[in-house]
Scaffold this motif. Structure first.
Motif, PDB file in Angstrom:
ATOM      1  N   GLU A   3      54.447   3.967 172.554  1.00 61.66           N
ATOM      2  CA  GLU A   3      53.221   3.262 172.283  1.00 61.66           C
ATOM      3  C   GLU A   3      53.375   1.794 172.648  1.00 61.66           C
ATOM      4  O   GLU A   3      54.471   1.259 172.701  1.00 61.66           O
ATOM      5  CB  GLU A   3      52.828   3.396 170.809  1.00 61.66           C
ATOM      6  CG  GLU A   3      53.931   3.044 169.849  1.00 61.66           C
ATOM      7  CD  GLU A   3      54.767   4.249 169.495  1.00 61.66           C
ATOM      8  OE1 GLU A   3      55.577   4.116 168.575  1.00 61.66           O
ATOM      9  OE2 GLU A   3      54.627   5.299 170.121  1.00 61.66           O
ATOM     10  N   SER A 203      52.307  11.907 176.030  1.00 62.77           N
ATOM     11  CA  SER A 203      51.170  11.252 176.662  1.00 62.77           C
ATOM     12  C   SER A 203      50.640  10.148 175.756  1.00 62.77           C
ATOM     13  O   SER A 203      50.635  10.278 174.532  1.00 62.77           O
ATOM     14  CB  SER A 203      50.052  12.261 176.950  1.00 62.77           C
ATOM     15  OG  SER A 203      48.924  11.616 177.528  1.00 62.77           O
ATOM     16  N   GLN A 205      47.650   9.367 175.516  1.00 62.51           N
ATOM     17  CA  GLN A 205      46.329   9.752 175.038  1.00 62.51           C
ATOM     18  C   GLN A 205      46.141  11.247 175.256  1.00 62.51           C
ATOM     19  O   GLN A 205      46.786  11.841 176.125  1.00 62.51           O
ATOM     20  CB  GLN A 205      45.230   8.989 175.786  1.00 62.51           C
ATOM     21  CG  GLN A 205      45.239   9.216 177.284  1.00 62.51           C
ATOM     22  CD  GLN A 205      44.280   8.309 178.016  1.00 62.51           C
ATOM     23  OE1 GLN A 205      43.811   7.330 177.475  1.00 62.51           O
ATOM     24  NE2 GLN A 205      43.987   8.646 179.264  1.00 62.51           N
ATOM     25  N   SER A 207      44.757  14.755 176.564  1.00 61.06           N
ATOM     26  CA  SER A 207      44.242  15.120 177.882  1.00 61.06           C
ATOM     27  C   SER A 207      43.791  16.578 177.874  1.00 61.06           C
ATOM     28  O   SER A 207      44.582  17.476 178.166  1.00 61.06           O
ATOM     29  CB  SER A 207      45.307  14.905 178.966  1.00 61.06           C
ATOM     30  OG  SER A 207      44.821  15.314 180.232  1.00 61.06           O
ATOM     31  N   GLU A 226      49.387  15.161 167.560  1.00 61.28           N
ATOM     32  CA  GLU A 226      49.038  13.750 167.584  1.00 61.28           C
ATOM     33  C   GLU A 226      50.067  12.922 166.832  1.00 61.28           C
ATOM     34  O   GLU A 226      50.611  13.357 165.819  1.00 61.28           O
ATOM     35  CB  GLU A 226      47.654  13.524 166.968  1.00 61.28           C
ATOM     36  CG  GLU A 226      46.513  14.123 167.778  1.00 61.28           C
ATOM     37  CD  GLU A 226      45.150  13.703 167.254  1.00 61.28           C
ATOM     38  OE1 GLU A 226      45.098  13.017 166.198  1.00 61.28           O
ATOM     39  OE2 GLU A 226      44.145  14.028 167.901  1.00 61.28           O
ATOM     40  N   GLY A 232      44.138   1.926 168.496  1.00 59.21           N
ATOM     41  CA  GLY A 232      43.737   2.752 169.620  1.00 59.21           C
ATOM     42  C   GLY A 232      43.892   4.242 169.350  1.00 59.21           C
ATOM     43  O   GLY A 232      44.147   4.683 168.237  1.00 59.21           O
ATOM     44  N   VAL A 233      43.741   5.023 170.415  1.00 64.10           N
ATOM     45  CA  VAL A 233      43.840   6.473 170.294  1.00 64.10           C
ATOM     46  C   VAL A 233      45.282   6.871 170.022  1.00 64.10           C
ATOM     47  O   VAL A 233      46.214   6.149 170.390  1.00 64.10           O
ATOM     48  CB  VAL A 233      43.332   7.172 171.576  1.00 64.10           C
ATOM     49  CG1 VAL A 233      41.868   6.859 171.807  1.00 64.10           C
ATOM     50  CG2 VAL A 233      44.166   6.753 172.782  1.00 64.10           C
ATOM     51  N   ASP A 235      48.966   8.619 170.263  1.00 58.28           N
ATOM     52  CA  ASP A 235      49.832   9.245 171.253  1.00 58.28           C
ATOM     53  C   ASP A 235      49.835  10.737 170.965  1.00 58.28           C
ATOM     54  O   ASP A 235      49.526  11.176 169.847  1.00 58.28           O
ATOM     55  CB  ASP A 235      51.260   8.718 171.136  1.00 58.28           C
ATOM     56  CG  ASP A 235      51.388   7.236 171.432  1.00 58.28           C
ATOM     57  OD1 ASP A 235      50.477   6.696 172.075  1.00 58.28           O
ATOM     58  OD2 ASP A 235      52.377   6.635 171.012  1.00 58.28           O
TER      59      ASP A 235
END
Length: 243
Positions: A3, A203, A205, A207, A226, A232-233, A235
């Motif tokens: 992150e 990732s 974010q 997908s 998650e 933010g969103v 990882d």
């Protein structure tokens, strides 16, 4: 990857090493107490927080064993050759490798890293503070090569493949890495897994398109875990099993 940095953000970044290689520029910086890796001007990871990298390894082992991968001193009396094997894509700051080496239930632990500079920073630089114990582990092998080419050419097979070489399938460091998340790359990864093998992909974010690509490539039991971040969103770790 990791992150975006959340600690010592106000501290100035001090460049410790900068190198040009076949894949572009790679830079090691120190910011306060932490170290950062920058590739072609893109922030990749830092040493501020290793939760994502550890979850990547834990999730793959839990899926393999059907049980709790960590949580206290563990032993495994089986010979190393009878324990599950793992291929880690990307040495990075070393969190994933160190976490895998701290787990006795893994057998062979191979890590692929294409940047010679990053390997040097671990073997004879400040990142050795994280990885020195792992690099001394007889189960560990560092492969200085490109992951895309390695998956396409090696005959080795692994029980788990854990990928952390980009900021995710939708945010790659170089264009060549795009192939890893497409049909040919996923087919190569699937072919390098044992029959019970697990693929885990970090990732920055979620997908949904990558989830669909995994299913199209023949993977089963596709899931997304998650990892909450400070802003933010979240990882995520994409998980799939070879059908």
């Amino acid at each position: 990857m990791s992150e975006l940095p959340t600690r010592d953000q106000e501290a100035p970044a001090v460049v410790l090493d900068r190198r040009d290689g076949p894949y572009g520029e790679v830079v090691l910086r120190r910011r306060g107490a932490d170290h950062e890796i920058i590739a072609n001007g893109c922030f990749l990871m830092d040493t501020a927080d290793g939760r994502s990298e550890r979850l990547l390894i834990d999730a793959a082992l839990e899926r393999l064993t059907g049980g709790r991968p960590t949580g206290g001193p563990l032993t495994d009396e089986r010979p190393t050759g009878e324990r599950p094997t793992v291929l880690i894509g990307g040495l990075g700051v070393g969190f994933s490798l160190a976490h895998a080496a701290a787990e006795p239930r893994w057998g062979r632990i191979a890590v692929v890293e294409r940047e010679g500079a990053i390997i040097d920073w671990h073997r004879a630089g400040p990142l050795g503070a994280i990885s020195a114990g792992a690099l001394a582990d007889p189960r560990v092998e560092v492969l200085h090569t490109d992951l895309v080419g390695y998956l396409a050419t090696t005959r080795d097979r692994y029980d788990a493949i854990c990928l952390d070489i980009d900021n995710g399938p939708d945010w790659t460091v170089t264009e060549a890495n795009d192939a890893l998340y497409g049909p040919a790359g996923l087919a190569a990864a699937r072919s390098r897994l044992t029959d019970r093998g697990v693929l885990a992909v970090w990732s920055a974010q979620p997908s949904p398109a990558f989830e669909r690509a995994l299913r199209t490539a023949g993977f089963a039991d596709v899931r997304t875990l998650e990892i909450p971040v400070g802003r933010g969103v979240p990882d995520v770790v994409h998980l799939a099993r070879r059908a």
